[in-house]
Design a protein around this motif. Structure first.
Motif, mmCIF file in Angstrom:
data_model
loop_
_atom_site.group_PDB
_atom_site.id
_atom_site.type_symbol
_atom_site.label_atom_id
_atom_site.label_comp_id
_atom_site.label_asym_id
_atom_site.label_seq_id
_atom_site.Cartn_x
_atom_site.Cartn_y
_atom_site.Cartn_z
ATOM 1 N N ASP A 219 -6.159 2.229 -7.760
ATOM 2 C CA ASP A 219 -6.299 3.538 -7.133
ATOM 3 C C ASP A 219 -6.932 3.355 -5.757
ATOM 4 O OD1 ASP A 219 -8.129 6.059 -6.579
ATOM 5 O OD2 ASP A 219 -6.489 6.702 -7.893
ATOM 6 N N ARG A 220 -6.298 3.913 -4.761
ATOM 7 C CA ARG A 220 -6.744 3.687 -3.386
ATOM 8 C C ARG A 220 -8.098 4.334 -3.084
ATOM 9 N NH1 ARG A 220 -2.718 3.318 1.632
ATOM 10 N NH2 ARG A 220 -4.264 2.974 3.242
ATOM 11 N N SER A 221 -8.389 5.480 -3.690
ATOM 12 C CA SER A 221 -9.642 6.167 -3.384
ATOM 13 C C SER A 221 -10.845 5.562 -4.114
ATOM 14 C CB SER A 221 -9.539 7.654 -3.719
ATOM 15 O OG SER A 221 -9.346 7.835 -5.105
ATOM 16 N N GLU A 222 -10.608 4.870 -5.217
ATOM 17 C CA GLU A 222 -11.701 4.306 -6.005
ATOM 18 C C GLU A 222 -11.805 2.783 -5.914
ATOM 19 O OE1 GLU A 222 -11.408 5.555 -10.065
ATOM 20 O OE2 GLU A 222 -10.935 7.619 -9.493
ATOM 21 N N GLY A 223 -10.733 2.143 -5.515
ATOM 22 C CA GLY A 223 -10.699 0.693 -5.530
ATOM 23 C C GLY A 223 -11.190 0.064 -4.241
ATOM 24 N N THR B 262 0.839 -1.192 0.000
ATOM 25 C CA THR B 262 0.000 0.000 0.000
ATOM 26 C C THR B 262 0.875 1.242 0.000
ATOM 27 O OG1 THR B 262 -0.145 0.029 2.413
ATOM 28 C CG2 THR B 262 -1.861 -1.149 1.241
ATOM 29 N N THR B 263 0.446 2.231 -0.757
ATOM 30 C CA THR B 263 1.084 3.541 -0.756
ATOM 31 C C THR B 263 0.013 4.571 -0.412
ATOM 32 O OG1 THR B 263 0.691 3.909 -3.119
ATOM 33 C CG2 THR B 263 2.768 2.825 -2.509
ATOM 34 N N VAL B 264 0.383 5.814 -0.365
ATOM 35 C CA VAL B 264 -0.561 6.869 -0.005
ATOM 36 C C VAL B 264 -1.758 6.899 -0.939
ATOM 37 C CG1 VAL B 264 -0.828 9.375 0.228
ATOM 38 C CG2 VAL B 264 1.243 8.264 1.043
ATOM 39 N N ASP B 265 -1.534 6.643 -2.220
ATOM 40 C CA ASP B 265 -2.623 6.776 -3.187
ATOM 41 C C ASP B 265 -2.978 5.504 -3.947
ATOM 42 O OD1 ASP B 265 -0.338 6.613 -4.700
ATOM 43 O OD2 ASP B 265 -0.840 8.286 -6.010
#
Length: 134
Positions: free
Chosen positions: A111-115, A85-88
């Motif tokens: 993408d972390r915000s959409e996934g 995991t990374t920030v985004d």
């Protein structure tokens, strides 16, 4: 049973998917790629993720503690998947079991915000089980 191209396109249908690769972790070569790659270079992404995969697969520390018979028989890799995991973003590597040498993994850049990490992990495992190489 889907091949490399079909599996990669299926991976890209996951919410938040930015890119996907099928990589040989011994050579570091991308056997297939779709979408974006971190740094805009799928070959560099393949080589760098192959290093992670190689370290995980060859690590005695990460081997099953109970010495599971399926691992000892060579049918199952000692590691099923890796999640970074990374920030985004999430970076998922799912190892593919093959009849010959099992040196391939599916890589998904999410993408972390959409996934949805849980859904992506489940679907990647299903794709790896169905993937036909050849």
């Amino acid at each position: 049973m889907p091949g490399i191209d079909e599996s990669l396109l299926e991976a890209m249908r996951l919410p938040g998917a930015r890119g996907a690769l099928v990589v040989d972790w011994i050579s570091g070569l991308a056997l297939g790629a779709v979408g974006e790659a971190p740094g805009d270079d799928p070959e560099a992404t393949a080589a760098e993720t192959a290093e992670l995969a190689r370290l995980a697969m060859e690590s005695g520390t990460l081997a099953p503690a109970d010495g599971a018979a399926s691992v000892l028989s060579g049918k199952e890799p000692p590691v099923q998947d890796l999640i970074l995991t990374t920030v985004d973003a999430y970076h998922l590597l799912r190892f593919v079991i093959t009849t010959f040498d099992s040196t391939v993994f599916l890589y998904l850049w999410l993408d972390r915000s959409e996934g949805n990490l849980a859904l992506a992990r489940i679907r990647l495992a299903e794709m790896a089980d169905r993937l036909v190489l050849g």
